[in-house]
Motif scaffolding. Structure first.
Motif, short mmCIF file in Angstrom:
data_model
loop_
_atom_site.label_atom_id
_atom_site.label_comp_id
_atom_site.label_asym_id
_atom_site.label_seq_id
_atom_site.Cartn_x
_atom_site.Cartn_y
_atom_site.Cartn_z
N TYR A 1 4.61 6.33 -8.16
CA TYR A 1 5.96 6.51 -7.61
C TYR A 1 7.00 5.56 -8.18
O TYR A 1 8.18 5.89 -8.20
CB TYR A 1 5.93 6.41 -6.09
N GLU A 2 6.58 4.41 -8.63
CA GLU A 2 7.54 3.47 -9.20
C GLU A 2 7.58 3.56 -10.73
O GLU A 2 8.65 3.56 -11.33
CB GLU A 2 7.23 2.04 -8.75
N GLU A 3 6.40 3.64 -11.33
CA GLU A 3 6.33 3.72 -12.79
C GLU A 3 6.35 5.17 -13.29
O GLU A 3 6.44 5.41 -14.49
CB GLU A 3 5.08 3.00 -13.32
N GLU A 4 6.26 6.12 -12.35
CA GLU A 4 6.34 7.55 -12.64
C GLU A 4 5.29 8.05 -13.63
O GLU A 4 5.56 8.88 -14.49
CB GLU A 4 7.76 7.92 -13.10
N LEU A 5 4.09 7.52 -13.49
CA LEU A 5 2.98 7.98 -14.33
C LEU A 5 2.34 9.20 -13.68
O LEU A 5 2.34 9.34 -12.45
CB LEU A 5 1.95 6.87 -14.51
N THR A 6 1.76 10.06 -14.48
CA THR A 6 1.09 11.25 -13.97
C THR A 6 -0.29 10.90 -13.46
O THR A 6 -0.83 9.82 -13.77
CB THR A 6 0.96 12.31 -15.08
N ALA B 1 -5.44 8.08 -13.84
CA ALA B 1 -6.90 8.18 -13.90
C ALA B 1 -7.43 7.47 -15.15
O ALA B 1 -8.44 6.75 -15.08
CB ALA B 1 -7.33 9.64 -13.89
N GLN B 2 -6.74 7.65 -16.25
CA GLN B 2 -7.16 6.99 -17.50
C GLN B 2 -7.02 5.48 -17.39
O GLN B 2 -7.93 4.74 -17.77
CB GLN B 2 -6.32 7.52 -18.66
N ILE B 3 -5.91 5.02 -16.84
CA ILE B 3 -5.65 3.58 -16.72
C ILE B 3 -6.67 2.92 -15.79
O ILE B 3 -7.21 1.86 -16.10
CB ILE B 3 -4.21 3.32 -16.20
N THR B 4 -6.92 3.55 -14.65
CA THR B 4 -7.78 2.95 -13.63
C THR B 4 -9.25 3.30 -13.80
O THR B 4 -10.09 2.76 -13.08
CB THR B 4 -7.33 3.39 -12.23
#
Length: 186
Positions: free
Chosen positions: A145-150, A155-158
């Motif tokens: 919601y803040e960085e507006e990532l999909t 999922a890839q980052i975490t």
């Protein structure tokens, strides 16, 4: 014979009734109970300006003291105190906007000022709710919601499955909605 309660054992409303009847000690007790919290309210409302917040806190108590005889039994002390504080903030924001807007036609309306102040209060409340979230939920909220990532990017980052990301985001939103329920229909 009734023995009066110590000031520290009395409710805010009892103290305000005593202050309305002329007890400066009762008013001082109210000040001691609420000054710091009220100052924090002003710090958040006035852009983290601590000096201005102190001035507004004192002004609120001066106004409260001047109007103390108008206090009615059964009224909420805190509601009265924060009504004064809210109105001071509203007037301050109106004055700032008046300075900013040179042209009369661009002047904000009373409703615009109230909406801006309500949005500010809600934003601060959301920030407090987010501080209380467990870290795994807070980080997902921030990324989405803040960085507006999909969802796939998160999922890839975490290194979590997309379904888990969606589920945790849904749970996070439910927590936030529940804790902000008091701001509905304001």
């Amino acid at each position: 014979m009734l023995i009066p309660l110590r000031l520290s054992a009395q409710t805010d409303e009892q103290l305000m009734l005593r202050a309305a009847r002329g007890s400066d000690r009762a008013f001082e007790e109210l000040y001691n109970r609420h000054a710091r919290r009220l100052q924090g309210f002003f710090v958040r409302r006035l852009g983290d300006d601590a000096d201005l917040a102190v001035d507004f806190m004192h002004d609120t108590f001066l106004r409260l003291y001047a109007a103390r005889e108008k206090y009615h039994e059964g009224s909420s002390f805190r509601a009265w105190l924060y009504t004064i504080a809210y109105n001071l903030c509203k007037n301050h924001h109106r004055n700032l906007l008046t300075i900013i807007h040179d042209d009369e036609k661009d002047m904000p309306t009373e409703a615009d000022i109230e909406v801006e102040l309500d949005e500010s209060i809600l934003h601060d409340a959301l920030r407090e709710v987010l501080k209380g979230l467990p870290e795994p939920y807070a980080i997902l909220f921030s990324l989405h919601y803040e960085e507006e990532l999909t969802i796939p990017q998160i999922a890839q980052i975490t290194e979590l499955p997309e379904g888990t990301v969606k589920s945790r985001l849904h749970k996070t939103m439910n927590i936030i909605k529940q804790q902000l329920k008091q701001y509905e229909n304001r």
